[in-house]
Design a protein around this motif. Sequence first.
Motif, PDB file in Angstrom:
ATOM      1  N   SER A   1      -0.014  -2.405  -6.632  1.00 11.93           N
ATOM      2  CA  SER A   1      -0.244  -0.868  -7.153  1.00 11.93           C
ATOM      3  C   SER A   1       0.740   0.122  -6.753  1.00 11.93           C
ATOM      4  CB  SER A   1      -2.003  -0.529  -6.906  1.00 11.93           C
ATOM      5  OG  SER A   1      -2.146  -0.559  -5.596  1.00 11.93           O
ATOM      6  N   HIS A   2       1.492   0.095  -5.641  1.00  8.73           N
ATOM      7  CA  HIS A   2       2.230   1.247  -5.202  1.00  8.73           C
ATOM      8  C   HIS A   2       3.756   0.781  -5.637  1.00  8.73           C
ATOM      9  CE1 HIS A   2      -1.269   2.553  -3.340  1.00  8.73           C
ATOM     10  NE2 HIS A   2      -1.429   1.384  -2.731  1.00  8.73           N
ATOM     11  N   GLU A   3       4.443   1.650  -5.709  1.00  8.37           N
ATOM     12  CA  GLU A   3       5.980   1.568  -5.966  1.00  8.37           C
ATOM     13  C   GLU A   3       6.617   1.266  -4.797  1.00  8.37           C
ATOM     14  OE1 GLU A   3       8.113   1.427  -8.313  1.00  8.37           O
ATOM     15  OE2 GLU A   3       6.734   1.935 -10.060  1.00  8.37           O
ATOM     16  N   PRO A   4       7.658   0.159  -4.752  1.00  9.67           N
ATOM     17  CA  PRO A   4       8.339  -0.075  -3.530  1.00  9.67           C
ATOM     18  C   PRO A   4       9.294   1.026  -3.126  1.00  9.67           C
ATOM     19  CG  PRO A   4       9.219  -1.189  -5.061  1.00  9.67           C
ATOM     20  CD  PRO A   4       8.083  -0.564  -5.916  1.00  9.67           C
ATOM     21  N   ALA A   5      10.096   0.937  -2.152  1.00  8.10           N
ATOM     22  CA  ALA A   5      11.075   1.770  -1.678  1.00  8.10           C
ATOM     23  C   ALA A   5      12.398   1.651  -2.866  1.00  8.10           C
ATOM     24  CB  ALA A   5      11.721   1.525  -0.281  1.00  8.10           C
ATOM     25  N   GLY A   6      12.847   2.644  -3.132  1.00  6.17           N
ATOM     26  CA  GLY A   6      13.944   2.413  -4.137  1.00  6.17           C
ATOM     27  C   GLY A   6      13.161   2.674  -5.609  1.00  6.17           C
ATOM     28  N   GLY A   7      11.960   2.189  -5.701  1.00 10.26           N
ATOM     29  CA  GLY A   7      11.333   2.356  -7.007  1.00 10.26           C
ATOM     30  C   GLY A   7      11.879   1.134  -7.944  1.00 10.26           C
ATOM     31  N   SER A   8      11.202   1.004  -9.087  1.00 12.35           N
ATOM     32  CA  SER A   8      11.250  -0.039  -9.950  1.00 12.35           C
ATOM     33  C   SER A   8      11.034   0.242 -11.410  1.00 12.35           C
ATOM     34  CB  SER A   8      10.544  -1.241  -9.588  1.00 12.35           C
ATOM     35  OG  SER A   8       8.994  -1.150  -9.881  1.00 12.35           O
ATOM     36  N   ALA A   9      11.621  -0.545 -12.178  1.00 10.72           N
ATOM     37  CA  ALA A   9      11.569  -0.393 -13.622  1.00 10.72           C
ATOM     38  C   ALA A   9      10.351  -0.901 -14.368  1.00 10.72           C
ATOM     39  CB  ALA A   9      12.681  -0.833 -14.516  1.00 10.72           C
ATOM     40  N   MET A  10       9.382  -1.530 -13.565  1.00  7.64           N
ATOM     41  CA  MET A  10       8.083  -2.133 -13.921  1.00  7.64           C
ATOM     42  C   MET A  10       6.959  -1.259 -14.024  1.00  7.64           C
ATOM     43  SD  MET A  10       6.223  -5.492 -12.321  1.00  7.64           S
ATOM     44  CE  MET A  10       5.383  -4.378 -11.075  1.00  7.64           C
ATOM     45  N   PRO A  11       6.384  -1.078 -15.357  1.00  3.81           N
ATOM     46  CA  PRO A  11       5.414  -0.212 -15.315  1.00  3.81           C
ATOM     47  C   PRO A  11       3.992  -0.753 -15.001  1.00  3.81           C
ATOM     48  CG  PRO A  11       6.080  -0.891 -17.584  1.00  3.81           C
ATOM     49  CD  PRO A  11       6.858  -1.457 -16.488  1.00  3.81           C
ATOM     50  N   GLY A  12       2.865  -0.047 -15.343  1.00  4.33           N
ATOM     51  CA  GLY A  12       1.526  -0.591 -15.284  1.00  4.33           C
ATOM     52  C   GLY A  12       1.046  -1.205 -14.026  1.00  4.33           C
TER      53      GLY A  12
ATOM     54  N   GLY B   1       9.758  -9.240 -13.006  1.00  5.92           N
ATOM     55  CA  GLY B   1       8.443  -8.745 -12.538  1.00  5.92           C
ATOM     56  C   GLY B   1       8.048  -9.583 -11.098  1.00  5.92           C
ATOM     57  N   GLY B   2       7.593 -10.747 -11.304  1.00  6.79           N
ATOM     58  CA  GLY B   2       7.243 -11.601 -10.344  1.00  6.79           C
ATOM     59  C   GLY B   2       5.790 -11.623 -10.023  1.00  6.79           C
ATOM     60  N   GLU B   3       4.811 -12.087 -11.127  1.00  3.65           N
ATOM     61  CA  GLU B   3       3.468 -12.138 -10.501  1.00  3.65           C
ATOM     62  C   GLU B   3       3.227 -13.835  -9.777  1.00  3.65           C
ATOM     63  OE1 GLU B   3       1.452 -12.649 -14.234  1.00  3.65           O
ATOM     64  OE2 GLU B   3       1.323 -10.312 -14.531  1.00  3.65           O
ATOM     65  N   GLY B   4       2.396 -13.571  -8.910  1.00  3.89           N
ATOM     66  CA  GLY B   4       2.190 -14.732  -8.038  1.00  3.89           C
ATOM     67  C   GLY B   4       1.151 -14.403  -7.078  1.00  3.89           C
ATOM     68  N   LEU B   5       0.513 -15.414  -6.263  1.00  2.00           N
ATOM     69  CA  LEU B   5      -0.682 -15.332  -5.539  1.00  2.00           C
ATOM     70  C   LEU B   5      -0.657 -14.469  -4.593  1.00  2.00           C
ATOM     71  CD1 LEU B   5      -1.575 -19.237  -5.709  1.00  2.00           C
ATOM     72  CD2 LEU B   5      -2.833 -17.507  -6.887  1.00  2.00           C
ATOM     73  N   MET B   6       0.761 -14.220  -3.932  1.00  2.00           N
ATOM     74  CA  MET B   6       0.677 -13.240  -2.827  1.00  2.00           C
ATOM     75  C   MET B   6       0.682 -11.716  -3.099  1.00  2.00           C
ATOM     76  SD  MET B   6       3.239 -15.465  -0.696  1.00  2.00           S
ATOM     77  CE  MET B   6       2.978 -17.455  -0.644  1.00  2.00           C
ATOM     78  N   VAL B   7       0.531 -11.411  -4.478  1.00  2.00           N
ATOM     79  CA  VAL B   7       0.673 -10.135  -5.204  1.00  2.00           C
ATOM     80  C   VAL B   7      -0.145  -9.023  -4.185  1.00  2.00           C
ATOM     81  CG1 VAL B   7       0.445  -8.597  -6.962  1.00  2.00           C
ATOM     82  CG2 VAL B   7       1.637 -10.648  -7.157  1.00  2.00           C
ATOM     83  N   PRO B   8      -1.424  -9.072  -4.102  1.00  2.00           N
ATOM     84  CA  PRO B   8      -1.984  -8.106  -3.337  1.00  2.00           C
ATOM     85  C   PRO B   8      -1.402  -7.712  -1.898  1.00  2.00           C
ATOM     86  CG  PRO B   8      -3.569  -9.500  -4.407  1.00  2.00           C
ATOM     87  CD  PRO B   8      -2.241 -10.269  -4.465  1.00  2.00           C
ATOM     88  N   MET B   9      -0.840  -8.610  -1.339  1.00  2.00           N
ATOM     89  CA  MET B   9      -0.572  -8.224   0.123  1.00  2.00           C
ATOM     90  C   MET B   9       0.900  -8.012   0.055  1.00  2.00           C
ATOM     91  SD  MET B   9      -0.396 -10.862   3.414  1.00  2.00           S
ATOM     92  CE  MET B   9       0.291 -10.210   4.919  1.00  2.00           C
ATOM     93  N   LEU B  10       1.815  -8.778  -0.639  1.00  2.00           N
ATOM     94  CA  LEU B  10       3.066  -8.527  -0.394  1.00  2.00           C
ATOM     95  C   LEU B  10       3.788  -7.632  -1.720  1.00  2.00           C
ATOM     96  CD1 LEU B  10       4.370 -11.731   0.892  1.00  2.00           C
ATOM     97  CD2 LEU B  10       3.910  -9.842   2.220  1.00  2.00           C
ATOM     98  N   GLY B  11       2.807  -7.676  -2.523  1.00  2.00           N
ATOM     99  CA  GLY B  11       3.486  -6.928  -3.909  1.00  2.00           C
ATOM    100  C   GLY B  11       4.192  -8.059  -4.739  1.00  2.00           C
ATOM    101  N   MET B  12       4.532  -7.333  -5.827  1.00  2.00           N
ATOM    102  CA  MET B  12       5.343  -8.221  -7.100  1.00  2.00           C
ATOM    103  C   MET B  12       6.515  -8.695  -6.405  1.00  2.00           C
ATOM    104  SD  MET B  12       3.320  -7.926  -9.728  1.00  2.00           S
ATOM    105  CE  MET B  12       4.271  -8.607 -10.852  1.00  2.00           C
ATOM    106  N   GLY B  13       7.108  -9.643  -7.159  1.00  2.00           N
ATOM    107  CA  GLY B  13       8.263 -10.301  -6.853  1.00  2.00           C
ATOM    108  C   GLY B  13       9.259  -9.244  -6.624  1.00  2.00           C
TER     109      GLY B  13
END
Length: 628
Positions: A529-540, A307-319
């Motif tokens: 909060s938005h899906e990246p290009a290509g999608g991901s299996a991470m819910p929530g 998943g990749g939780e971090g301090l930059m999540v709101p700007m760059l997204g999850m890992g």
Amino acid sequence: FFVLRLLRLCRPPPPPHRLPASSPRRLVFLAMIIQTGSGSSIMDKRRHNSDNMMHSYGATSPTSNANAHDVPDDGLDDNGKLKATNKRSSWCRSTWLWVALTMLTATTMLLCVGFFLNVVKVNRHGVSVLGIPGDLPIVTDANYQCRVPSDASLWSRLLGVFGQTVWLELQAKLPKGAVSLPADAEYEEGRSVLIGNPNRRRSPLAVVRCTKPDHVSATIRFARKHGFCVTPKSSGAAVDGRSVRDGRIVIDLSGMDRVTFDPLTTTMVVGAGANTKDLVAGAKRVNLFTAWGGCPQVSAASFYTGGGEGLMVPMLGMGVDVVTEFGLVLANGTSVSASQNANPDLFWALRGGHGPGPQFGVVTSVRVQMFPSPTNGITSVSLTVSGPELGTALTRLYYKLVRDLPETAALGVNWIAAERDAKVVTSISGWLYMDEEAGRGVIEPFVKNFPNATLEIANNDVFKSSEDYLALWATKTLPRGTWAYQHALGDELSHKAIDALYRTLGDAPKEVANGKNGLFFSRRAGVASHEPAGGSAMPGRHHLGGYLFLGISDGTKKSVRTALNGYVDNLYEKVGPYLSDLKYPNYPCHDCKDALQSYYGKNLNRLRKIKQLYDPAQFFNFHQSITF
């Protein structure tokens, strides 16, 4: 049969046969003694000559039609006296020790055979014999599964001592010293983990240090051939210690720690063994940054697949959102890449569906997109208050702060409510993507409501901010004691939930009241909060963030473990009903009714199909692996 035969041989002998004085055979013996003057030499040969002598004196032998050696014993010794002992009884007494040793040896051999049959796979293709590589081909049928011995500790030692030759096949394909067995000094380091009880003695069959994908492929093929299970270990920072499992071959990826920049695609190729510190150092050299975690020991393979939780999540997204390509080795030993153009379904699954892995293969490298460094730098903020009343008030204001911050301005704001030295401490800490003046304008309105609060603000470039944050964790170090945790995704807590939380935080038992227990919240808003290009299996992604209930103690006694687990479970019981059922796979759930559903939600059915496609034999299996 052996026992019955032994009893028959050892039964009491019958009374010695005494011939009457008028017996022809007795008369023959007396005549022989008289003739020679000595009975000793004649008596030694009487079994061979009795029939002939009896014929010479005209006597008829009752055994004349039998073999001369079968003449029954007359019970007399060489002096013509009654024998005091019997040869069978003497032999029986002298053999008891030999019998006992034989039966002990046989029992030991049976135990060894039992362990052998418990591990070695026997099927229609053949058998891999202990210590001697067999003729099993690489099994590809869907019924194949590796087997973990029931007594992994003892089996690993037996195989390491008596089965040395079985590893020669693997050692021949790898660099010298790459394979460490229980008898080797490097084995101790290879089976150690960074988190958890140091007294927990994990017993893998072997530790294989791999420095390139070909080494991983050779290890997987060897394991499949001989029916062994594998588990990859990057840095050993998994919170549940899953990177080293008993009875398995540990694929140690810590040597694959290179970080290489590709200027053509503005991406960074990160080896599976590289940790957060390695990634930050590599990014600093090219003055670019990307999404990375806040724990210095966590590896890229774990961070970017779970998943990749971090301090930059709101700007760059999850890992997982910044990954453009994975390199991995599949269950059949084949090295492949997964991206939007190559194996797109596998790429989708690895972005959030691989933890707590491995589920689909052993990830050997990750390619991540790099971004220009923030021109205004990073403003680090920390606002801390003491006491449950102030903590309750600050927590309620925290949600207002999060709602008012623009998504493009906030890199991340984390809320921490912790029990520290028998008193409750609450902190709002994190990063703001703005200069220091703007950062003060955001946080200082909260200070006037808490005159005794501690406020810290500093502005640095993204690399200095990251290095300071990682150094903070490094100085604290990850305790090598007892860990207890619960995790769930959720939204803003109600006032009722906040009140229940602070009533419980201060109830830590004395065994664990050391300031390392509490609730940690990580925000997931903004780009995440938005899906990246290509999608991901991470819910929530629609949830506000993740709530981690964490308890850490330096103690390892059973009483400490019981107290710590009880404290964390009590915290979760008070707040958990206000959260969702979704969990973060990098914090594996240990008491979920359906862990896979909690990790992947509605994406689970698609993940099952991908698992069946890329690992039909379910070679990568453990207690929370995806099944079909």
